[in-house]
Design a protein around this motif. Sequence first.
Motif, PDB file in Angstrom:
ATOM      1  N   ASN A 139       0.707  -1.225   0.160  1.00 44.62           N
ATOM      2  CA  ASN A 139       0.186   0.029   0.030  1.00 44.62           C
ATOM      3  C   ASN A 139       0.824   1.238   0.028  1.00 44.62           C
ATOM      4  O   ASN A 139       0.429   2.356   0.120  1.00 44.62           O
ATOM      5  CB  ASN A 139      -1.137   0.289   1.208  1.00 44.62           C
ATOM      6  CG  ASN A 139      -0.228  -0.012   2.416  1.00 44.62           C
ATOM      7  OD1 ASN A 139       0.946  -0.829   2.659  1.00 44.62           O
ATOM      8  ND2 ASN A 139      -0.899   0.150   3.618  1.00 44.62           N
ATOM      9  N   VAL A 140       2.227   1.019   0.045  1.00 42.61           N
ATOM     10  CA  VAL A 140       3.251   2.176  -0.003  1.00 42.61           C
ATOM     11  C   VAL A 140       4.390   2.178  -1.061  1.00 42.61           C
ATOM     12  O   VAL A 140       4.729   0.801  -1.315  1.00 42.61           O
ATOM     13  CB  VAL A 140       3.584   2.731   1.413  1.00 42.61           C
ATOM     14  CG1 VAL A 140       2.693   3.139   2.267  1.00 42.61           C
ATOM     15  CG2 VAL A 140       4.177   1.352   1.891  1.00 42.61           C
ATOM     16  N   ASN A 141       4.823   3.032  -1.671  1.00 44.80           N
ATOM     17  CA  ASN A 141       6.142   3.087  -2.373  1.00 44.80           C
ATOM     18  C   ASN A 141       7.150   3.655  -1.646  1.00 44.80           C
ATOM     19  O   ASN A 141       7.180   4.896  -1.036  1.00 44.80           O
ATOM     20  CB  ASN A 141       5.952   3.838  -3.723  1.00 44.80           C
ATOM     21  CG  ASN A 141       5.003   3.091  -4.612  1.00 44.80           C
ATOM     22  OD1 ASN A 141       4.936   1.957  -4.634  1.00 44.80           O
ATOM     23  ND2 ASN A 141       4.200   3.794  -5.137  1.00 44.80           N
ATOM     24  N   TYR A 157      20.208   4.102   8.363  1.00 46.28           N
ATOM     25  CA  TYR A 157      19.378   3.712   7.080  1.00 46.28           C
ATOM     26  C   TYR A 157      18.167   4.816   6.871  1.00 46.28           C
ATOM     27  O   TYR A 157      17.638   5.077   7.772  1.00 46.28           O
ATOM     28  CB  TYR A 157      18.871   2.187   7.178  1.00 46.28           C
ATOM     29  CG  TYR A 157      18.328   1.699   5.815  1.00 46.28           C
ATOM     30  CD1 TYR A 157      19.151   0.752   5.114  1.00 46.28           C
ATOM     31  CD2 TYR A 157      16.977   1.983   5.377  1.00 46.28           C
ATOM     32  CE1 TYR A 157      18.983   0.387   3.909  1.00 46.28           C
ATOM     33  CE2 TYR A 157      16.783   1.379   4.278  1.00 46.28           C
ATOM     34  CZ  TYR A 157      17.462   0.435   3.500  1.00 46.28           C
ATOM     35  OH  TYR A 157      17.070   0.026   2.268  1.00 46.28           O
ATOM     36  N   VAL A 158      18.171   5.421   5.684  1.00 51.63           N
ATOM     37  CA  VAL A 158      17.178   6.358   5.382  1.00 51.63           C
ATOM     38  C   VAL A 158      16.176   5.679   4.743  1.00 51.63           C
ATOM     39  O   VAL A 158      16.593   5.506   3.458  1.00 51.63           O
ATOM     40  CB  VAL A 158      17.907   7.813   5.067  1.00 51.63           C
ATOM     41  CG1 VAL A 158      16.728   8.755   4.810  1.00 51.63           C
ATOM     42  CG2 VAL A 158      18.836   8.326   5.866  1.00 51.63           C
ATOM     43  N   LEU A 159      14.863   5.938   5.271  1.00 55.34           N
ATOM     44  CA  LEU A 159      13.662   5.404   4.317  1.00 55.34           C
ATOM     45  C   LEU A 159      12.951   6.704   3.544  1.00 55.34           C
ATOM     46  O   LEU A 159      12.897   7.690   4.475  1.00 55.34           O
ATOM     47  CB  LEU A 159      12.613   4.865   5.122  1.00 55.34           C
ATOM     48  CG  LEU A 159      12.984   3.230   5.639  1.00 55.34           C
ATOM     49  CD1 LEU A 159      11.872   3.016   6.872  1.00 55.34           C
ATOM     50  CD2 LEU A 159      12.799   2.389   4.708  1.00 55.34           C
ATOM     51  N   SER A 160      12.752   6.600   2.444  1.00 54.57           N
ATOM     52  CA  SER A 160      12.116   7.613   1.756  1.00 54.57           C
ATOM     53  C   SER A 160      10.702   7.163   1.057  1.00 54.57           C
ATOM     54  O   SER A 160      10.547   6.110   0.298  1.00 54.57           O
ATOM     55  CB  SER A 160      12.890   7.976   0.488  1.00 54.57           C
ATOM     56  OG  SER A 160      14.135   8.655   1.049  1.00 54.57           O
ATOM     57  N   ILE A 161       9.540   7.632   1.560  1.00 57.11           N
ATOM     58  CA  ILE A 161       8.300   7.171   1.281  1.00 57.11           C
ATOM     59  C   ILE A 161       7.597   8.288   0.712  1.00 57.11           C
ATOM     60  O   ILE A 161       7.511   9.505   1.152  1.00 57.11           O
ATOM     61  CB  ILE A 161       7.626   6.884   2.699  1.00 57.11           C
ATOM     62  CG1 ILE A 161       8.283   5.777   3.449  1.00 57.11           C
ATOM     63  CG2 ILE A 161       6.249   6.288   2.355  1.00 57.11           C
ATOM     64  CD1 ILE A 161       8.170   5.807   4.827  1.00 57.11           C
ATOM     65  N   THR A 162       7.131   7.813  -0.400  1.00 59.75           N
ATOM     66  CA  THR A 162       6.453   8.867  -1.387  1.00 59.75           C
ATOM     67  C   THR A 162       5.218   9.572  -0.507  1.00 59.75           C
ATOM     68  O   THR A 162       5.007  10.952  -0.595  1.00 59.75           O
ATOM     69  CB  THR A 162       6.081   8.059  -2.716  1.00 59.75           C
ATOM     70  OG1 THR A 162       7.183   7.647  -3.286  1.00 59.75           O
ATOM     71  CG2 THR A 162       5.373   9.380  -3.637  1.00 59.75           C
ATOM     72  N   ALA A 163       4.379   8.661   0.101  1.00 58.79           N
ATOM     73  CA  ALA A 163       3.073   9.071   0.485  1.00 58.79           C
ATOM     74  C   ALA A 163       2.722   8.177   1.433  1.00 58.79           C
ATOM     75  O   ALA A 163       2.590   6.866   1.074  1.00 58.79           O
ATOM     76  CB  ALA A 163       2.345   9.379  -0.260  1.00 58.79           C
TER      77      ALA A 163
END
Length: 275
Positions: A139-141, A157-163
């Motif tokens: 349900n996420v990118n 560790y860096v997570l980058s979540i679109t929305a």
Amino acid sequence: MELLKRWWRWFWRQSWLNKVAIVGILAAAVPFFLPTVVSWFKPTLVKVGVAFYIYERAYLPEENAKTYFYETRNLVSNCRLRRIEQPVPNGRAKPPKPQSWVLGKFLLENVSDESITNLRVAVKSPVLHPTTQLSTTPNVNATGKVESNSPAAQSTYVLSITALPPNTSAVFSLKTPIDEDLHQFLYVDRRSVTVQVLYLSADQFEPYPPIVSRTNAMNILNRESVLRIGDETFAGEKMEFTIPGPDEPDRKDDETTYHILPKALVCSEGTAGVW
């Protein structure tokens, strides 16, 4: 205020050695108390929960066959959470290569009525390496990468979540193969696995250190199962074996040396996920 004045007078009566020790203790405590202090002054839009696991796939040699298994255990308590077994006849079926991993699972919940966009999550832990891989619920990118200031420092560790949609939760899994160094860290030195979420940032708010909850390990697994599409086994893997045709020679046993991890504990359902 009077209590603060009394403490200040007491502090200045201490020796210089004691003052240095007190300041050092207070400085070390700041990262742990800062998220709580920040939460007093600004509303929490994203809740963060975390649990750590060991995930192993391997086989147990028997007289006429091998039993191949997938096992998930609570890293902290070593309690078994899930195990799937399947017999594999010798010579005809080729199972996947034995391997084990450390899994860090992060449950992020958007408790607001608006979408959180360009969400970034910075995580620091001794079990996060350049070989760490990211997987998410569908349900996420999201993408992720390791950032380290020096080879000697712990990796971030860096997570980058679109929305992250409103009133929605998602599970993010950081999967690190257990190599010789990590095996030494976990099973020989018996070091504690720590985790720190350095900050959250998004278009809707400035970076801040969040409060991180130690979520029951089974609760995150169950939430992930609900969010995943289809009937998948743990971490999206399935027991798939290669069966040679009748005119093909039997396979030879894998000569790769793999040492099965120490046996997991069988704990009651109520305590297996606690850490």
